[in-house]
Scaffold this motif. Structure first.
Motif, mmCIF file in Angstrom:
data_model
loop_
_atom_site.group_PDB
_atom_site.id
_atom_site.type_symbol
_atom_site.label_atom_id
_atom_site.label_comp_id
_atom_site.label_asym_id
_atom_site.label_seq_id
_atom_site.Cartn_x
_atom_site.Cartn_y
_atom_site.Cartn_z
ATOM 1 N N UNK A 215 -16.923 13.570 -17.461
ATOM 2 C CA UNK A 215 -15.670 14.157 -17.011
ATOM 3 C C UNK A 215 -14.885 13.137 -16.202
ATOM 4 N N UNK A 216 -13.577 13.074 -16.473
ATOM 5 C CA UNK A 216 -12.714 12.055 -15.875
ATOM 6 C C UNK A 216 -11.622 12.695 -15.033
ATOM 7 N N UNK A 217 -11.242 11.990 -13.961
ATOM 8 C CA UNK A 217 -10.110 12.417 -13.142
ATOM 9 C C UNK A 217 -8.810 12.081 -13.853
ATOM 10 N N UNK A 218 -7.700 12.559 -13.284
ATOM 11 C CA UNK A 218 -6.386 12.316 -13.880
ATOM 12 C C UNK A 218 -6.092 10.831 -14.048
ATOM 13 N N UNK A 219 -6.644 10.000 -13.148
ATOM 14 C CA UNK A 219 -6.371 8.561 -13.235
ATOM 15 C C UNK A 219 -7.296 7.827 -14.194
ATOM 16 N N UNK A 220 -8.144 8.578 -14.919
ATOM 17 C CA UNK A 220 -9.040 7.979 -15.895
ATOM 18 C C UNK A 220 -10.387 7.562 -15.348
ATOM 19 N N UNK A 221 -10.622 7.761 -14.054
ATOM 20 C CA UNK A 221 -11.900 7.386 -13.435
ATOM 21 C C UNK A 221 -12.970 8.419 -13.763
ATOM 22 N N UNK A 222 -14.136 7.970 -14.207
ATOM 23 C CA UNK A 222 -15.246 8.888 -14.475
ATOM 24 C C UNK A 222 -15.753 9.469 -13.160
ATOM 25 N N UNK A 223 -15.909 10.789 -13.118
ATOM 26 C CA UNK A 223 -16.321 11.477 -11.893
ATOM 27 C C UNK A 223 -17.746 12.003 -11.998
ATOM 28 N N UNK A 224 -18.076 12.585 -13.134
ATOM 29 C CA UNK A 224 -19.413 13.146 -13.268
ATOM 30 C C UNK A 224 -19.864 13.098 -14.717
ATOM 31 N N UNK A 225 -21.167 13.132 -14.879
ATOM 32 C CA UNK A 225 -21.760 13.297 -16.195
ATOM 33 C C UNK A 225 -22.700 14.481 -16.099
ATOM 34 N N UNK A 226 -22.798 15.218 -17.176
ATOM 35 C CA UNK A 226 -23.593 16.425 -17.068
ATOM 36 C C UNK A 226 -24.144 16.908 -18.390
#
Length: 245
Positions: A215-226
């Motif tokens: 899952x990515x934030x609006x700026x394209x940074x990966x935040x979590x994997x699940x």
């Protein structure tokens, strides 16, 4: 005075303009990307290059396309595409159906990221992450087992937040200032082992659906994997798929 031929040509331009505009609205061409060459695009649309060029020019006048004399037509970078499918959290989906979402915390710990997790999340190996394992339910019925691995450096507030019966997406936005923008996911079939069967109240070996995501934030940074394991009788995967023009 307009002739019948002129009116017919104008109608072809408007139809081509409409089809291309709809493709842009749906996000079939990413912002900043180059469109197929005029010859190929005209052929796929079944129109002349002259008709295509009139439609492209109109879209450019509206600021939705940009033209480079040497390189062709590009989607303007400030055009926001409407995604083919809407990303919702489990809680948002439940409330949208008039159901009450629940979340029981089974595991919560801070630890170093594994090599695979670090690669998916674009962080250094052994970077600190929060592992969160939750049993999710709808109106008291267990529906899925959800395991999330979150980069602590990007969402430090989660380390001190009680996530019982809370939406992770909403908590990320309200507590960490991170708005989830998109998720890259896969879904596959599997069979419930003894632990999964006990938690989801199904028979051992019963079919389950396993979803894995980054899952990515609006700026394209990966935040979590699940990974989320669903009872097969409580989850349906739905997507809108579009053929290229």
């Amino acid at each position: 005075m307009s002739t019948g031929v002129d009116a017919e040509a104008g109608g072809a331009v408007m139809e081509t303009y409409r089809r291309l505009g709809d493709a842009l609205r749906r996000g079939m061409f990413a912002a900043g990307s180059r469109l197929p060459g005029e010859r190929d695009l005209a052929g796929s649309l079944g129109v002349s290059r002259s008709t295509l060029r009139h439609a492209l020019t109109r879209l450019a006048e509206e600021g939705r396309l940009e033209r480079s004399a040497q390189r062709g037509w590009f989607v303007a970078r400030d055009v926001a595409g409407e995604p083919p499918s809407t990303l919702q959290s489990f809680s948002e989906m439940a409330r949208g159906r008039g159901l009450t979402p629940t979340s029981e915390i089974l595991l919560r710990r801070e630890r170093p990221a594994t090599f695979e997790e670090a690669e998916r999340l674009s962080v250094a190996p052994a970077a600190r992450v929060l592992e969160l394992r939750r049993l999710r339910g709808l109106d008291g019925v267990p529906v899925c087992l959800d395991t999330s691995v979150i980069v602590l450096a990007r969402a430090a507030a989660l380390a001190r937040t009680d996530l019982t019966d809370r939406s992770l997406y909403e908590t990320l936005e309200h507590e960490c200032g991170i708005r989830v923008g998109r998720s890259s996911c896969t879904v596959r079939a599997d069979a419930a082992d003894e632990e999964i069967a006990r938690l989801l109240r199904v028979d051992r070996g019963a079919p389950v659906l396993v979803g894995e995501e980054v899952t990515y934030a609006d700026d394209g940074t990966a935040v979590l994997t699940g990974r989320t394991i669903y009872r097969s009788d409580s989850y349906r995967f739905q997507a809108d798929l579009f053929r290229p023009i």
